[in-house]
Design a protein around this motif. Structure first.
Motif, mmCIF file in Angstrom:
data_model
loop_
_atom_site.group_PDB
_atom_site.id
_atom_site.type_symbol
_atom_site.label_atom_id
_atom_site.label_comp_id
_atom_site.label_asym_id
_atom_site.label_seq_id
_atom_site.Cartn_x
_atom_site.Cartn_y
_atom_site.Cartn_z
ATOM 1 N N ALA A 212 0.841 -1.200 0.000
ATOM 2 C CA ALA A 212 0.000 0.000 0.000
ATOM 3 C C ALA A 212 0.874 1.248 0.000
ATOM 4 N N THR A 213 0.381 2.284 -0.620
ATOM 5 C CA THR A 213 1.082 3.566 -0.608
ATOM 6 C C THR A 213 0.181 4.661 -0.047
ATOM 7 N N SER A 214 -0.954 4.255 0.494
ATOM 8 C CA SER A 214 -1.899 5.224 1.056
ATOM 9 C C SER A 214 -2.847 4.482 1.983
ATOM 10 N N GLY A 215 -3.647 5.252 2.722
ATOM 11 C CA GLY A 215 -4.611 4.656 3.654
ATOM 12 C C GLY A 215 -4.154 4.820 5.091
ATOM 13 N N LEU A 216 -5.092 4.681 6.008
ATOM 14 C CA LEU A 216 -4.775 4.872 7.426
ATOM 15 C C LEU A 216 -3.813 3.800 7.933
ATOM 16 N N GLY A 217 -4.010 2.561 7.492
ATOM 17 C CA GLY A 217 -3.110 1.485 7.905
ATOM 18 C C GLY A 217 -1.693 1.749 7.419
ATOM 19 N N PHE A 218 -1.570 2.216 6.169
ATOM 20 C CA PHE A 218 -0.257 2.550 5.619
ATOM 21 C C PHE A 218 0.369 3.695 6.418
ATOM 22 N N MET A 219 -0.440 4.698 6.761
ATOM 23 C CA MET A 219 0.072 5.834 7.538
ATOM 24 C C MET A 219 0.594 5.365 8.902
ATOM 25 N N ILE A 220 -0.132 4.440 9.528
ATOM 26 C CA ILE A 220 0.293 3.920 10.834
ATOM 27 C C ILE A 220 1.610 3.165 10.705
ATOM 28 N N MET A 221 1.726 2.323 9.690
ATOM 29 C CA MET A 221 2.962 1.553 9.517
ATOM 30 C C MET A 221 4.149 2.457 9.179
ATOM 31 N N GLN A 222 3.920 3.466 8.332
ATOM 32 C CA GLN A 222 4.992 4.402 8.003
ATOM 33 C C GLN A 222 5.430 5.187 9.233
ATOM 34 N N SER A 223 4.476 5.576 10.048
ATOM 35 C CA SER A 223 4.793 6.331 11.264
ATOM 36 C C SER A 223 5.613 5.470 12.218
ATOM 37 N N SER A 224 5.329 4.172 12.250
ATOM 38 C CA SER A 224 6.096 3.265 13.105
ATOM 39 C C SER A 224 7.550 3.196 12.645
ATOM 40 N N ARG A 225 7.747 3.125 11.320
ATOM 41 C CA ARG A 225 9.113 3.023 10.792
ATOM 42 C C ARG A 225 9.921 4.279 11.083
ATOM 43 N N PHE A 226 9.277 5.434 11.055
ATOM 44 C CA PHE A 226 9.994 6.701 11.260
ATOM 45 C C PHE A 226 9.855 7.214 12.692
ATOM 46 N N LEU A 227 9.453 6.325 13.606
ATOM 47 C CA LEU A 227 9.348 6.655 15.038
ATOM 48 C C LEU A 227 8.531 7.924 15.272
ATOM 49 N N LYS A 228 7.300 7.923 14.778
ATOM 50 C CA LYS A 228 6.387 9.044 14.996
ATOM 51 C C LYS A 228 5.133 8.516 15.687
#
Length: 266
Positions: A212-228
């Motif tokens: 995925a490159t969008s969506g709330l789940g994608f946003m959550i996973m991306q935030s986890s990777r960048f420690l946000k």
């Protein structure tokens, strides 16, 4: 002094008190969250302060990313759930009405419902690619089998006395299905749809983990990777609010469709 009726099993309580208790529970969670973070008991990198999450949410809103991600996630959940409902409700009604359909489908559906949807993601990618169909398929797989069995149970709960009296009064098999079994089962079916729609939201993050490159789940996973972690909290809260809104809509539908029952579903 507390009213003893408050602790009487199955006894109704005033509507205002019911709402106040729910709000108090939310407030208690916010209070615990604030105590843990503002006092420094939990470091911000593990659990951000409420004001940090609020600022992150406002920033995402102003950037437009949160609205776009929410729109895509709503589309995926709605599409997967509608597909599951369109197939699962008629099949569940047939299984709950006719033993031949129950005997044919119940064993295999009962087996598949224990299989985790996340384990099928590699296969869905092979079969459907990395587009929207794969994500919708995960949500469909996570809800269809449970929904079908619950609709079957709701239909099977039609009292045999009611059916036998209908036959005694001259009703045919078609009349018994459309005028007895189906009307009696509909409140339970609407309740089942409300509950399983909530499950569809829980599969959203799983569906948007891979490819995925969008969506709330994608946003959550991306935030986890960048420690946000503040963005993770925002994503989780948005999913929770969307779930509450859909739950309220189903309860309203239940109340308007079956006013004689005098309740809003389970």
């Amino acid at each position: 002094m507390l009213n003893p009726k408050l602790f009487t099993p199955k006894e109704d309580i005033p509507r205002g008190l019911y709402t106040a208790l729910g709000l108090a529970c939310f407030f208690a969670i916010l209070l615990v969250w604030s105590l843990l973070t503002y006092t420094g008991l939990v470091a911000p990198m593990f659990l951000p302060r409420p004001d940090q999450a609020l600022r992150a949410g406002l920033a995402l809103l102003q950037g437009g990313g949160l609205i776009a991600d929410t729109g895509l996630s709503v589309f995926r959940v709605a599409a997967g759930f509608l597909l599951a409902a369109l197939l699962g409700v008629p099949l569940g009604i047939l299984m709950g009405t006719l033993k031949v359909f129950e005997g044919l489908f119940e064993p295999v559906i009962g087996f598949i419902r224990y299989l985790p949807a996340s384990a099928f993601i590699p296969l869905f990618i092979l079969w459907l690619g990395l587009g929207e169909l794969e994500k919708i398929a995960v949500i469909f797989f996570g809800t269809f089998f449970q929904l079908t069995l619950m609709v079957m149970d709701a239909t099977k709960n039609t009292p045999m006395d009611l059916i036998e009296v209908s036959y005694t009064l001259g009703a045919g098999r078609r009349d018994v299905f459309f005028k007895v079994i189906l009307p009696y089962s509909l409140p339970g079916i609407v309740d089942t749809l409300r509950i399983t729609f909530g499950w569809a939201w829980t599969y959203l993050v799983v569906a948007e983990i891979v490819g995925a490159t969008s969506g709330l789940g994608f946003m959550i996973m991306q935030s986890s990777r960048f420690l946000k972690p503040e963005r993770i909290i925002v994503g989780i809260l948005v999913i929770g609010f969307l779930g509450i809104i859909t739950d309220a809509l189903f309860k309203l539908t239940y109340r308007l469709s079956f006013p004689w029952l005098g309740k809003e579903g389970r």
